[in-house]
Design an enzyme around this catalytic site. Structure first.
Site, PDB file in Angstrom:
ATOM      1  N   GLY A   1      66.255  22.147 135.283  1.00 44.55           N
ATOM      2  CA  GLY A   1      66.164  21.645 136.684  1.00 44.55           C
ATOM      3  C   GLY A   1      65.201  20.561 137.073  1.00 44.55           C
TER       4      GLY A   1
ATOM      5  N   ASN B   1      65.296  17.439 137.486  1.00 50.56           N
ATOM      6  CA  ASN B   1      66.079  16.972 138.467  1.00 50.56           C
ATOM      7  C   ASN B   1      66.051  17.336 139.735  1.00 50.56           C
ATOM      8  OD1 ASN B   1      66.660  13.769 137.484  1.00 50.56           O
ATOM      9  ND2 ASN B   1      67.379  15.215 135.734  1.00 50.56           N
TER      10      ASN B   1
ATOM     11  N   LYS C   1      89.593  27.624 135.889  1.00 48.31           N
ATOM     12  CA  LYS C   1      88.621  26.576 136.532  1.00 48.31           C
ATOM     13  C   LYS C   1      88.919  26.671 138.061  1.00 48.31           C
ATOM     14  CE  LYS C   1      87.448  22.465 134.927  1.00 48.31           C
ATOM     15  NZ  LYS C   1      86.190  22.353 134.680  1.00 48.31           N
TER      16      LYS C   1
ATOM     17  N   MET D   1      76.827  21.236 133.317  1.00 52.74           N
ATOM     18  CA  MET D   1      77.550  21.006 132.005  1.00 52.74           C
ATOM     19  C   MET D   1      78.954  21.480 131.909  1.00 52.74           C
ATOM     20  SD  MET D   1      74.973  19.653 130.606  1.00 52.74           S
ATOM     21  CE  MET D   1      75.506  19.390 128.644  1.00 52.74           C
ATOM     22  N   ARG D   2      79.495  20.925 132.954  1.00 49.31           N
ATOM     23  CA  ARG D   2      81.130  21.100 133.146  1.00 49.31           C
ATOM     24  C   ARG D   2      81.870  20.165 133.742  1.00 49.31           C
ATOM     25  NH1 ARG D   2      82.744  26.319 132.478  1.00 49.31           N
ATOM     26  NH2 ARG D   2      80.834  27.574 131.969  1.00 49.31           N
ATOM     27  N   LEU D   3      82.903  19.969 133.422  1.00 52.42           N
ATOM     28  CA  LEU D   3      83.942  18.900 134.310  1.00 52.42           C
ATOM     29  C   LEU D   3      84.108  19.437 135.515  1.00 52.42           C
ATOM     30  CD1 LEU D   3      86.192  17.531 131.339  1.00 52.42           C
ATOM     31  CD2 LEU D   3      84.348  16.321 132.643  1.00 52.42           C
ATOM     32  N   ILE D   4      84.211  18.595 136.514  1.00 50.97           N
ATOM     33  CA  ILE D   4      84.519  18.919 137.775  1.00 50.97           C
ATOM     34  C   ILE D   4      86.094  18.804 138.042  1.00 50.97           C
ATOM     35  CG2 ILE D   4      84.624  18.503 140.335  1.00 50.97           C
ATOM     36  CD1 ILE D   4      81.888  19.468 139.126  1.00 50.97           C
TER      37      ILE D   4
ATOM     38  N   ASN E   1      76.379  11.934 139.927  1.00 49.93           N
ATOM     39  CA  ASN E   1      75.971  12.644 138.552  1.00 49.93           C
ATOM     40  C   ASN E   1      75.277  11.607 138.224  1.00 49.93           C
ATOM     41  OD1 ASN E   1      75.756  14.518 136.369  1.00 49.93           O
ATOM     42  ND2 ASN E   1      77.393  12.948 135.092  1.00 49.93           N
TER      43      ASN E   1
ATOM     44  N   HIS F   1      73.434  10.646 134.355  1.00 52.00           N
ATOM     45  CA  HIS F   1      73.560  10.776 132.867  1.00 52.00           C
ATOM     46  C   HIS F   1      72.684   9.914 132.299  1.00 52.00           C
ATOM     47  CE1 HIS F   1      75.875  11.591 129.570  1.00 52.00           C
ATOM     48  NE2 HIS F   1      75.807  10.243 129.121  1.00 52.00           N
TER      49      HIS F   1
END
Ligand code: GRF
Length: 205
Positions: free
Chosen positions: A14, A16, A67, A92-95, A109, A111
């Protein structure tokens, strides 16, 4: 002026989240973190949210069948807090389509590489392993892919000869902590203006 409400999604430390919250508190952002969404009960970011008194929604994906099932719950929370933008900071998951459809072009996001190089996990380790001389940070809109959405901003840095992963990660995070709040500020301002009929009129003439 009312502040734009954002939700930060995070799974880890956390740092960021904290850098954005600090800018909010310094009055440098026209937005506020209305909610922290976290998929890792016990993650460090939750201690930070408690410290800054930011409300949290914590879930364990294993307790859902799909999901879309947990994303519907997240959506309910986002509506409850009137969230307008979603900011992914180490989530750490795809939306999935549930959130993507409801927050079209309003999910961003950060990266730790110059995309499209080194998407996915451990981008810093990937850069070291590839022996690149330059890497950096990318901020992008989120789509259904893994770090594939439209690039909004990038900043590069040179990798020092024989640099360790830890050292490079630290230098990348320094960039992230400065860049992310400022991009959030400009994106949100631009996004809000687009939704403003007066702005649409002006830009059409
Ligand atoms: C950051 O390096 C970000 O680029 C990546 O995940 C990391 C999160 O770090 N997506 P932190 O939890 O904000 O410290």
């Amino acid at each position: 002026m009312t502040k734009t409400k954002i939700a930060v999604f995070a799974s880890g430390t956390g740092s960021n989240f904290e850098s954005v919250q600090k800018e909010v508190e310094s009055g440098n952002l026209d937005s506020e973190i209305a909610l922290l969404v976290c998929d890792k009960p016990g993650a460090k970011v939750l201690e930070k949210a408690e410290f800054y008194q930011v409300p949290t929604f914590v879930f364990n994906a294993k307790q859902y069948n799909s999901k879309s099932e947990f994303e519907y719950e997240i959506l309910n929370e986002l509506e409850k807090y009137k969230v307008e933008w979603i900011v992914l900071a180490g989530y750490m998951r795809l939306i999935g389509s549930t959130l993507l459809d409801s927050y079209h072009q309003r999910i961003i996001n950060i990266h730790p590489s110059l995309l499209p190089s080194f998407p996915g996990k451990d981008a810093v380790g990937q850069a070291i392993a590839a022996g690149v001389k330059v890497t950096g940070v990318t901020i992008h809109l989120v789509d259904e892919g893994m770090d594939t959405g439209k690039i909004v901003e990038q900043e590069s840095l040179r990798v020092i000869d024989k640099e360790s992963r830890e050292s490079l990660q630290l230098r990348i995070q320094e960039i992230e902590h400065r860049l992310f709040p400022s991009v959030i500020q400009s994106l949100i301002l631009a996004g809000n203006m687009k939704g403003d009929p007066l702005y649409e009129e002006k830009s059409a003439t």
